[in-house]
Design a protein around this motif. Structure first.
Motif, PDB file in Angstrom:
ATOM      1  N   ASP A 130      54.253 -24.691  37.955  1.00  0.00           N
ATOM      2  CA  ASP A 130      54.899 -23.419  38.295  1.00  0.00           C
ATOM      3  C   ASP A 130      55.865 -23.535  39.471  1.00  0.00           C
ATOM      4  N   LEU A 131      56.109 -24.757  39.936  1.00  0.00           N
ATOM      5  CA  LEU A 131      57.026 -24.969  41.060  1.00  0.00           C
ATOM      6  C   LEU A 131      58.351 -25.518  40.532  1.00  0.00           C
ATOM      7  N   PRO A 132      59.479 -25.102  41.144  1.00  0.00           N
ATOM      8  CA  PRO A 132      60.765 -25.636  40.687  1.00  0.00           C
ATOM      9  C   PRO A 132      60.891 -27.111  41.026  1.00  0.00           C
ATOM     10  N   GLY A 133      61.718 -27.793  40.274  1.00  0.00           N
ATOM     11  CA  GLY A 133      61.988 -29.195  40.555  1.00  0.00           C
ATOM     12  C   GLY A 133      62.840 -29.309  41.806  1.00  0.00           C
ATOM     13  N   PRO A 134      63.292 -30.506  42.109  1.00  0.00           N
ATOM     14  CA  PRO A 134      64.135 -30.683  43.292  1.00  0.00           C
ATOM     15  C   PRO A 134      65.389 -29.810  43.194  1.00  0.00           C
ATOM     16  N   VAL A 135      65.695 -29.120  44.273  1.00  0.00           N
ATOM     17  CA  VAL A 135      66.883 -28.279  44.331  1.00  0.00           C
ATOM     18  C   VAL A 135      67.995 -29.091  44.977  1.00  0.00           C
ATOM     19  N   PRO A 136      69.180 -29.165  44.337  1.00  0.00           N
ATOM     20  CA  PRO A 136      70.281 -29.908  44.955  1.00  0.00           C
ATOM     21  C   PRO A 136      70.592 -29.351  46.340  1.00  0.00           C
ATOM     22  N   ALA A 137      70.926 -30.230  47.270  1.00  0.00           N
ATOM     23  CA  ALA A 137      71.170 -29.822  48.657  1.00  0.00           C
ATOM     24  C   ALA A 137      72.206 -28.711  48.748  1.00  0.00           C
ATOM     25  N   ALA A 138      73.218 -28.731  47.872  1.00  0.00           N
ATOM     26  CA  ALA A 138      74.271 -27.715  47.917  1.00  0.00           C
ATOM     27  C   ALA A 138      73.734 -26.324  47.581  1.00  0.00           C
ATOM     28  N   GLN A 139      72.649 -26.246  46.786  1.00  0.00           N
ATOM     29  CA  GLN A 139      72.083 -24.955  46.388  1.00  0.00           C
ATOM     30  C   GLN A 139      70.867 -24.571  47.225  1.00  0.00           C
ATOM     31  N   SER A 140      70.382 -25.473  48.026  1.00  0.00           N
ATOM     32  CA  SER A 140      69.170 -25.240  48.792  1.00  0.00           C
ATOM     33  C   SER A 140      69.384 -24.191  49.874  1.00  0.00           C
ATOM     34  N   GLN A 141      68.332 -23.435  50.132  1.00  0.00           N
ATOM     35  CA  GLN A 141      68.341 -22.461  51.216  1.00  0.00           C
ATOM     36  C   GLN A 141      67.927 -23.125  52.527  1.00  0.00           C
ATOM     37  N   LEU A 142      67.447 -24.358  52.447  1.00  0.00           N
ATOM     38  CA  LEU A 142      67.019 -25.087  53.636  1.00  0.00           C
ATOM     39  C   LEU A 142      68.185 -25.879  54.203  1.00  0.00           C
ATOM     40  N   ALA A 143      68.269 -25.957  55.504  1.00  0.00           N
ATOM     41  CA  ALA A 143      69.295 -26.769  56.144  1.00  0.00           C
ATOM     42  C   ALA A 143      68.892 -28.231  56.027  1.00  0.00           C
ATOM     43  N   VAL A 144      69.769 -29.041  55.480  1.00  0.00           N
ATOM     44  CA  VAL A 144      69.492 -30.467  55.326  1.00  0.00           C
ATOM     45  C   VAL A 144      70.197 -31.207  56.453  1.00  0.00           C
ATOM     46  N   PRO A 145      69.433 -31.861  57.353  1.00  0.00           N
ATOM     47  CA  PRO A 145      70.089 -32.577  58.447  1.00  0.00           C
ATOM     48  C   PRO A 145      70.899 -33.751  57.914  1.00  0.00           C
ATOM     49  N   GLN A 146      72.045 -33.971  58.520  1.00  0.00           N
ATOM     50  CA  GLN A 146      72.889 -35.105  58.158  1.00  0.00           C
ATOM     51  C   GLN A 146      72.306 -36.374  58.766  1.00  0.00           C
ATOM     52  N   PRO A 147      72.464 -37.513  58.106  1.00  0.00           N
ATOM     53  CA  PRO A 147      71.959 -38.758  58.676  1.00  0.00           C
ATOM     54  C   PRO A 147      72.551 -39.001  60.063  1.00  0.00           C
ATOM     55  N   GLY A 148      71.718 -39.351  61.011  1.00  0.00           N
ATOM     56  CA  GLY A 148      72.155 -39.627  62.362  1.00  0.00           C
ATOM     57  C   GLY A 148      72.255 -38.390  63.237  1.00  0.00           C
ATOM     58  N   ALA A 149      72.152 -37.192  62.626  1.00  0.00           N
ATOM     59  CA  ALA A 149      72.236 -35.956  63.414  1.00  0.00           C
ATOM     60  C   ALA A 149      70.907 -35.744  64.134  1.00  0.00           C
ATOM     61  N   PRO A 150      70.943 -35.190  65.352  1.00  0.00           N
ATOM     62  CA  PRO A 150      69.684 -34.931  66.054  1.00  0.00           C
ATOM     63  C   PRO A 150      68.875 -33.871  65.320  1.00  0.00           C
TER      64      PRO A 150
END
Length: 182
Positions: free
Chosen positions: A56-76
C-alpha cells in the motif's frame, strides 16, 4: 521479478525495511504501523511474505516530483537532519512525540493553574512518565534488535565463507580445489 516461493535474503529484508523507514519519515506510516511492519519484515522468510508489507506504499518518487528536499552531493546537511535517515529518524520521531505530549499536557496544567490562581496537582506526570518509559523501552528494544540482526548477519556471512572455503571456492593452501567433502 522475484518468485514468491523463494527464500528472501538479508539484503531483501533490508531493502523493504528502508522503504518502511522512508514511509515513516514522509509521514505515510505512524510509529505503531512502522514497528508492526518492521517486525514482519525481519520475520519474513520468502518474497511472498515480504510483498504485502509495502503493497500500500508508493514506489520510489522521482526527486523532481518529491515533496522532500533532496540535499545535493557535497552540500551541508540542514541543522537537525539525521546523519543516518532510518534509525535516527525513528529516534527523533519517538522523542518528538513524547516531548509534544509532555509540553501539551504541561501547558494545559499551567493554564488551569494560572486561571484558578493556584497550582493544582501536577497530573501531567501520569502522561510524561509512562510515555517516556515506553519511548525508552522502544529505543532499547530497537537497539537490541538491530544488534541481534547485525550479529546474525555476521554469523551467516562467516558460515557461508567457511562453507565456500570447505568446498574449494577460496584459496586452498595446498593448491587443491574442490576435493574436500563435508
Amino acid at each position: 521479478m522475484e518468485q514468491p516461493e523463494l527464500r528472501a535474503a538479508d539484503a531483501d529484508r533490508e531493502r523493504v525495511a528502508e522503504t518502511l523507514r522512508t514511509a515513516l519519515n514522509e509521514g505515510r506510516l505512524d510509529l505503531s504501523e512502522f514497528d508492526e511492519r518492521l517486525q514482519a519484515v525481519y520475520a519474513a522468510k520468502t518474497y511472498a511474505e515480504l510483498a504485502p508489507i509495502t503493497a500500500d506504499l508508493p514506489g520510489p518518487v522521482p526527486a523532481a516530483q518529491s515533496q522532500l528536499a533532496v540535499p545535493q552531493p557535497g552540500a551541508p546537511m540542514p541543522l537537525g537532519a539525521p546523519a543516518v535517515p532510518g534509525k535516527s529518524g525513528f529516534v527523533r520521531n519517538a522523542i518528538a512525540g513524547w516531548a509534544s505530549a509532555s509540553l501539551i499536557t504541561t501547558g494545559i496544567w499551567a493554564a488551569i493553574s494560572i486561571s484558578t490562581g493556584h497550582p493544582h496537582y501536577f497530573w501531567p506526570i501520569w502522561v510524561i512518565l509512562p510515555m517516556g518509559a515506553a519511548v525508552v523501552a522502544k529505543l532499547i528494544k530497537g537497539s537490541a534488535h538491530e544488534e541481534r540482526e547485525r550479529s546474525d548477519r555476521e554469523e551467516r556471512r562467516a558460515y557461508r565463507e567457511e562453507r565456500r572455503r570447505a568446498h574449494g571456492h577460496g584459496h586452498h593452501p595446498h593448491g587443491h580445489h574442490g576435493d574436500r567433502r563435508d
